[in-house]
Design a protein around this motif. Sequence first.
Motif, PDB file in Angstrom:
ATOM      1  N   TYR A   1     -12.236  -3.288 -16.484  1.00 30.22           N
ATOM      2  CA  TYR A   1     -11.619  -3.495 -15.419  1.00 30.22           C
ATOM      3  C   TYR A   1     -10.619  -2.322 -15.590  1.00 30.22           C
ATOM      4  O   TYR A   1      -9.550  -2.546 -16.298  1.00 30.22           O
ATOM      5  CB  TYR A   1     -11.422  -5.162 -15.566  1.00 30.22           C
ATOM      6  N   GLY A   2     -10.457  -2.510 -13.966  1.00 27.23           N
ATOM      7  CA  GLY A   2      -7.819  -1.256 -14.428  1.00 27.23           C
ATOM      8  C   GLY A   2      -8.779   0.094 -14.601  1.00 27.23           C
ATOM      9  O   GLY A   2      -7.802   0.475 -14.161  1.00 27.23           O
ATOM     10  N   PHE A   3      -9.704   0.762 -15.005  1.00 25.53           N
ATOM     11  CA  PHE A   3      -9.553   1.894 -14.629  1.00 25.53           C
ATOM     12  C   PHE A   3      -9.965   3.174 -13.117  1.00 25.53           C
ATOM     13  O   PHE A   3     -10.987   2.790 -12.926  1.00 25.53           O
ATOM     14  CB  PHE A   3     -11.292   2.435 -15.633  1.00 25.53           C
ATOM     15  N   VAL A   4      -8.998   3.004 -12.596  1.00 29.11           N
ATOM     16  CA  VAL A   4      -8.511   3.813 -11.365  1.00 29.11           C
ATOM     17  C   VAL A   4      -8.438   5.026 -11.401  1.00 29.11           C
ATOM     18  O   VAL A   4      -8.099   5.694 -12.608  1.00 29.11           O
ATOM     19  CB  VAL A   4      -7.790   2.470 -10.548  1.00 29.11           C
ATOM     20  N   GLU A   5      -8.675   5.788 -10.024  1.00 25.94           N
ATOM     21  CA  GLU A   5      -7.564   6.780  -9.703  1.00 25.94           C
ATOM     22  C   GLU A   5      -7.732   7.915 -10.799  1.00 25.94           C
ATOM     23  O   GLU A   5      -6.415   8.038 -11.614  1.00 25.94           O
ATOM     24  CB  GLU A   5      -6.641   6.161  -9.173  1.00 25.94           C
TER      25      GLU A   5
ATOM     26  N   LYS B   1     -14.034 -10.071 -12.552  1.00 21.03           N
ATOM     27  CA  LYS B   1     -13.542 -10.936 -11.522  1.00 21.03           C
ATOM     28  C   LYS B   1     -14.624 -12.151 -11.429  1.00 21.03           C
ATOM     29  O   LYS B   1     -14.127 -12.995 -11.508  1.00 21.03           O
ATOM     30  CB  LYS B   1     -14.254  -9.643 -10.790  1.00 21.03           C
TER      31      LYS B   1
ATOM     32  N   ASP C   1     -15.303  -4.806 -15.037  1.00 18.62           N
ATOM     33  CA  ASP C   1     -15.370  -5.389 -13.778  1.00 18.62           C
ATOM     34  C   ASP C   1     -15.901  -6.441 -13.351  1.00 18.62           C
ATOM     35  O   ASP C   1     -15.316  -7.474 -13.341  1.00 18.62           O
ATOM     36  CB  ASP C   1     -15.420  -4.120 -12.565  1.00 18.62           C
TER      37      ASP C   1
ATOM     38  N   ASP D   1     -10.147   7.744 -16.435  1.00 19.39           N
ATOM     39  CA  ASP D   1     -10.847   7.825 -16.752  1.00 19.39           C
ATOM     40  C   ASP D   1     -10.969   9.593 -17.252  1.00 19.39           C
ATOM     41  O   ASP D   1     -11.340   9.851 -18.625  1.00 19.39           O
ATOM     42  CB  ASP D   1     -12.543   7.828 -16.290  1.00 19.39           C
TER      43      ASP D   1
ATOM     44  N   LYS E   1       1.024  -1.385   0.193  1.00 20.36           N
ATOM     45  CA  LYS E   1      -0.576  -0.129  -0.008  1.00 20.36           C
ATOM     46  C   LYS E   1       0.998   1.381  -0.119  1.00 20.36           C
ATOM     47  O   LYS E   1       0.678   1.840  -0.805  1.00 20.36           O
ATOM     48  CB  LYS E   1      -0.597  -0.291   1.156  1.00 20.36           C
TER      49      LYS E   1
ATOM     50  N   TYR F   1     -16.109   5.399 -18.061  1.00 21.80           N
ATOM     51  CA  TYR F   1     -14.595   3.881 -18.223  1.00 21.80           C
ATOM     52  C   TYR F   1     -15.122   2.971 -17.018  1.00 21.80           C
ATOM     53  O   TYR F   1     -14.189   2.672 -16.806  1.00 21.80           O
ATOM     54  CB  TYR F   1     -13.423   5.012 -18.224  1.00 21.80           C
ATOM     55  N   ALA F   2     -15.404   4.036 -16.055  1.00 19.74           N
ATOM     56  CA  ALA F   2     -15.687   3.564 -14.279  1.00 19.74           C
ATOM     57  C   ALA F   2     -15.888   1.527 -14.577  1.00 19.74           C
ATOM     58  O   ALA F   2     -15.361   1.045 -13.683  1.00 19.74           O
ATOM     59  CB  ALA F   2     -16.405   4.459 -13.385  1.00 19.74           C
TER      60      ALA F   2
END
Lengths: 420, 420
Positions: A272-276, A326, A322, A279, A129, A268-269
């Motif tokens: 899968y994989g579109f984070v932080e 998953k 997502d 977008d 982290k 985009y959200a």
Amino acid sequence: MSVLGLVVEYNPFHNGHLYHLQKAKELTDPEVTVAVMSGNFVQRGEPAIIDKYARAEVALRAGIDLVVQLPLIYSIQDAGGFALGSIWTLDLLKVSDVVFGSESDNLKLLKRLAQIVVEEPQLYLERLKVHLKSGVSFPNARKYALRDYLALNYPGELPDIEEASSSNNILGLEYLAAIKKLGSTIRPHSIKRQGADYNDPEFKGSFSSATAIREMVLRGETERLKETVPDFSREILLREIKDKGAITLQSMEKLLMGLLRTTSRDEYAQYYGFVEGLDARFERCAESTSGIFDFLECVKTKRFTFTRIKRLVMNLLFKLTDEIVKNSWEKGPQYIKVLGFNEKGRAYLSSIKKNLGLPLITAAAQGKNFSRISSYEGVNLTVFREQFQRDLMGAAVYGLFQRGNLPDFEYKRHVIYRRG
Amino acid sequence: MSVLGLVVEYNPFHNGHLYHLQKAKELTDPEVTVAVMSGNFVQRGEPAIIDKYARAEVALRAGIDLVVQLPLIYSIQDAGGFALGSIWTLDLLKVSDVVFGSESDNLKLLKRLAQIVVEEPQLYLERLKVHLKSGVSFPNARKYALRDYLALNYPGELPDIEEASSSNNILGLEYLAAIKKLGSTIRPHSIKRQGADYNDPEFKGSFSSATAIREMVLRGETERLKETVPDFSREILLREIKDKGAITLQSMEKLLMGLLRTTSRDEYAQYYGFVEGLDARFERCAESTSGIFDFLECVKTKRFTFTRIKRLVMNLLFKLTDEIVKNSWEKGPQYIKVLGFNEKGRAYLSSIKKNLGLPLITAAAQGKNFSRISSYEGVNLTVFREQFQRDLMGAAVYGLFQRGNLPDFEYKRHVIYRRG
């Protein structure tokens, strides 16, 4: 029974691949050799230079007995997803041994690291982290977290953690982690790679990387291929390129840019994989660049590497949400799509077919027979459709960029059979 | 004050357009002439051959004082949606007179038919249903229903209902219907068209159709253009094509086919206009054809015409869902996007600006200032964003196929100003 399993892309097949195959056979003395291979889209988040049937043909010529396709949903993911799908497939195929290439050939260290990665002890997660927060890429953050974990728990040791961070060792680590996660009885082995790292763009003589070889092909340096690619591979590669062209990300530029320019930030959200904030970066860069490489450069940061962004573009193209990704992580491959076999491979497939619990797909049309598909005990029909539909999409999109632009691409292709 | 309004596409501007403009001015003797023009995507469900700024430039050269863009959401719809958006825009711009071209110049009949279409008496609706069920296209079903309605209600008459079914008369009918629906005070006029029907692919000398002229351009017959296109239009057309290329549906083939091949059957239903089994036809034809024209041919039926299918493909490309389209039908245009003006047009715009109740957009960046946008009493911010985002998409996608492939296409373009 000794069944050798390999995870391959053969994009294209070169001397390094041949060396690995021969060494792996020497090491395990298999009765049958099985390869799980990426289809038309590979782990770099790009189309393969020639299509999966041609690459399966090369694999058979090289001495592999059975080639099955890694479903697209796994083949365009990061090392973790790619390895999970591949090992799961080989496990379903009752493979006894897997041999992967590594830069270090330090299987003991990799196994130890894999154990940490799978068990995720608290201290490791905390360090992960911290490093992720600093903005480095996931592979680097993991490397640092593993180093911290080992240093804190075993202060007397100094394992060469750098070793574990090369691209092949990352894959190796993930293969080991997948074997652990699945509780598979597959025995892992590693062979030290010869020559160039697979991402190395430079030509390195008889052991050049696939990347360098693709560049040679695109520059039309077909004679020099002889130095670095076995004859049978060169022959099939040149035949395919002559007939259908060499397919690259560039071939798909208008499609990908058009797609990016018609996708709004809030869409985009779901993928899968579109984070932080990715977008917003995607939206801004799609507007402010005109080519796909400019776009990738524009989105790139220390944390989000070129390859990772390419995979995200593929997730968008193939509508991998997502949930869909998953589901596949959790349920595993829902079918075995056969690309090619020789007589030995065909017989082996017959011998394990009964206990597979999943459909064998040897012609695309079989995948549309849902009542048959759902009769298999191991199948979750929803996940089957999610996976199979992406394989069809992958073939249909790929075919669009091949010369001749074949309709019904996947439906008209049959298993490649090699005599003898 | 006499303000002449015209609904145009000018794709490209030709002698027929010049004739219409001159006649319309003679007829209404306007102080100002305003045109609402399709942007980069036109009512045929295709990209315009040259972009909207170049076409606005031509319009100003032809003697129009103010050119505004019909939002894309209306410009790629059938005659009803196209006419509604256009008339609504002209009404917002306080136009006093609209002059449209028609094959028959029988305004009285068209008005009578428009009344039926707007009021939708029970008998008319029943007959419409019957004819639609028989499998003919909507325009034909409506023509037959109108004929039946008149025959049953006015048995002594024999109006020439065939007249009302030509493409221009259908548009005329819809303009009249839109004026009625909106309760607009705009006075409608019609002028008999000279020369070819706008869909006529044949070259017909000085009054050729835009379709025939585009074909000439694509064949490189630039000299013959002189016969059928005013000099100023030819000059700008050839300049644009030299610099940026002629954009056609063919230019977009890989994008459109890629999009179709990655859209699964159950996704279509959400988009506007996908009715009764079209999802299955789209899926099947995307798989079994390799080019966009083959695809359109494959989907085509008696009921679903070529043009209608092209519009559906555009609805898919621009993600026009049922809800989004219906919002725009109900709420009307949410802004006035100015493409070009001369001094007279600029002054006129200033004079009506205060009472517009909607934002005037003269540069794309203004559309991103949502707090300013939402301060206008007439704006529904949701619908504004739905419309404005599609205009941006339209520009971004179009720009992708222009030579030079300009990023930030829309943001870098300014209102075309013509002196004098």
